[in-house]
Design an enzyme around this catalytic site. Structure first.
Site, PDB file in Angstrom:
ATOM      1  N   ARG A  29       5.225   6.191  13.799  1.00 27.75           N
ATOM      2  CA  ARG A  29       5.213   6.855  12.499  1.00 27.75           C
ATOM      3  C   ARG A  29       4.679   8.280  12.608  1.00 27.75           C
ATOM      4  NH1 ARG A  29       1.201   4.490   8.224  1.00 27.75           N
ATOM      5  NH2 ARG A  29      -0.105   6.292   8.768  1.00 27.75           N
ATOM      6  N   HIS A  53       0.830  -1.201   0.000  1.00 27.52           N
ATOM      7  CA  HIS A  53       0.000   0.000   0.000  1.00 27.52           C
ATOM      8  C   HIS A  53       0.869   1.257   0.000  1.00 27.52           C
ATOM      9  CE1 HIS A  53       1.033  -0.570   4.222  1.00 27.52           C
ATOM     10  NE2 HIS A  53       0.691   0.693   4.457  1.00 27.52           N
ATOM     11  N   ASP A  71       0.501   5.000   1.887  1.00 26.09           N
ATOM     12  CA  ASP A  71      -0.240   5.446   3.069  1.00 26.09           C
ATOM     13  C   ASP A  71      -1.380   6.409   2.730  1.00 26.09           C
ATOM     14  OD1 ASP A  71       1.134   3.972   4.975  1.00 26.09           O
ATOM     15  OD2 ASP A  71       2.632   5.537   5.325  1.00 26.09           O
TER      16      ASP A  71
END
Length: 312
Positions: free
Chosen positions: A279, A108, A110
């Site tokens: 993150r 993916h 983000d």
């Protein structure tokens, strides 16, 4: 003769940049990441990121939540996740925890379910399994360039609908009922849908990159069968081994990737061992297609029928 009392200029950090593979990724040493880096060093980091798509820094164990967020502010404007609350005591940090469903195990880019999805992400390793738990990145610019001229031309005309409301367990064999329920109640509590071009023009480099990944619901204008088949054709170009870099984490490592020109995959091969990373994402811009059209948000907070009609 009078002695000068002017402060000495800060010594510029010299970066040692070493490519990890031939197409994507570089390890940078000779630097201690912090909110106090000088402008020249920050510019050099940004240029390395644009060139190599993902960059890695070892032994950044001095960084804490505040230091990571402060450093992120040098690269752009940090933004919180649109649906998942920030880690307690932080403004922007998202905890990627194995015990709370933090096992993406799927390719993916983000947050492509919103229109202006993140420009970059900064991931810091806190707890790493003794074995396993690597992350793999793929270069979506190189993938586009690898397409035949005919397929490149076709892809530039296509758009896809991205959403966070998808079957979380469909491609994951290790998802528990609890993890699936938490995903639905937190990650997909507010449903977003956005149409993006399959090929976007990078706003800083001018490169063309494929916009794919697991948030795609369908390719606009195609049947579900044709959409799935074409998605597989293009996605397989992205994830070819020669187009990827795999990083073996150690505590204190930091990875920064250009979210506009990459996909990534967190490999969930570590059983019941714990894996914790933090993150912080940098806000991005609305993608622009090769013919100059901008992505369109179709569903989400503040998006109603009148808004969608006007955007279309």
């Amino acid at each position: 003769m009078a002695t000068s009392t002017l402060p000495k200029p800060a010594a510029r950090t010299t970066l040692d940049i070493r490519p990890v593979t031939g197409r994507i990724g570089a390890e940078i040493s000779g630097i201690k990441l912090s909110p106090d880096l000088d402008a020249e060093t920050v510019t050099a980091i940004r240029q390395a990121l644009l060139s190599h798509k993902v960059i890695f820094f070892r032994e950044q164990t001095h960084l804490d939540h505040a230091g990571q967020e402060g450093f992120a502010e040098l690269l752009g404007e940090p933004v919180p996740h649109p649906t998942v609350p920030a880690y307690p005591g932080t403004k922007y940090s998202l905890a990627i925890r194995s015990e709370y469903g933090g096992r993406t195990n799927s390719w993916h880019t983000d947050v492509t379910f919103v229109d202006a999805y993140p420009a970059a992400s900064i991931l810091r390793a806190e707890v790493i399994p003794a074995a396993g738990g690597d992350t793999v990145w793929a270069n979506t610019v190189a993938a586009y360039n690898d397409l035949s001229p005919e397929l490149r031309e076709f892809a530039t005309k296509l758009w896809a609908l991205h959403t966070n409301d998808f079957d979380y367990a469909a491609t994951r064999s290790d998802v528990t009922v609890e993890h699936a329920a938490r995903f639905k109640s937190v990650f997909a509590a507010t449903v977003y849908e956005t149409e993006h071009p399959l090929v976007r023009v990078h706003p800083e480099t001018g490169e063309r990159a494929l916009v794919l990944g697991h948030f795609i619901k369908k390719i606009v204008g195609l049947s579900s069968v044709d959409s799935a088949r074409l998605f597989d054709v293009l996605q397989n170009h992205v994830i070819r081994p020669e187009n990827t870099v795999r990083w073996r984490w150690t505590p204190g490592d930091v990875a920064i990737w250009d979210n506009r020109s990459t996909q990534h995959y967190g490999v969930a091969d570590y059983g019941d061992q714990q894996r914790v990373l933090q993150r912080v994402t940098i806000g991005g811009d609305v993608p622009v297609s090769v013919d100059g059209r901008r992505s369109v948000a179709r569903k989400g907070p503040g998006i109603g029928p009148a808004t969608v009609e006007k955007a279309a």
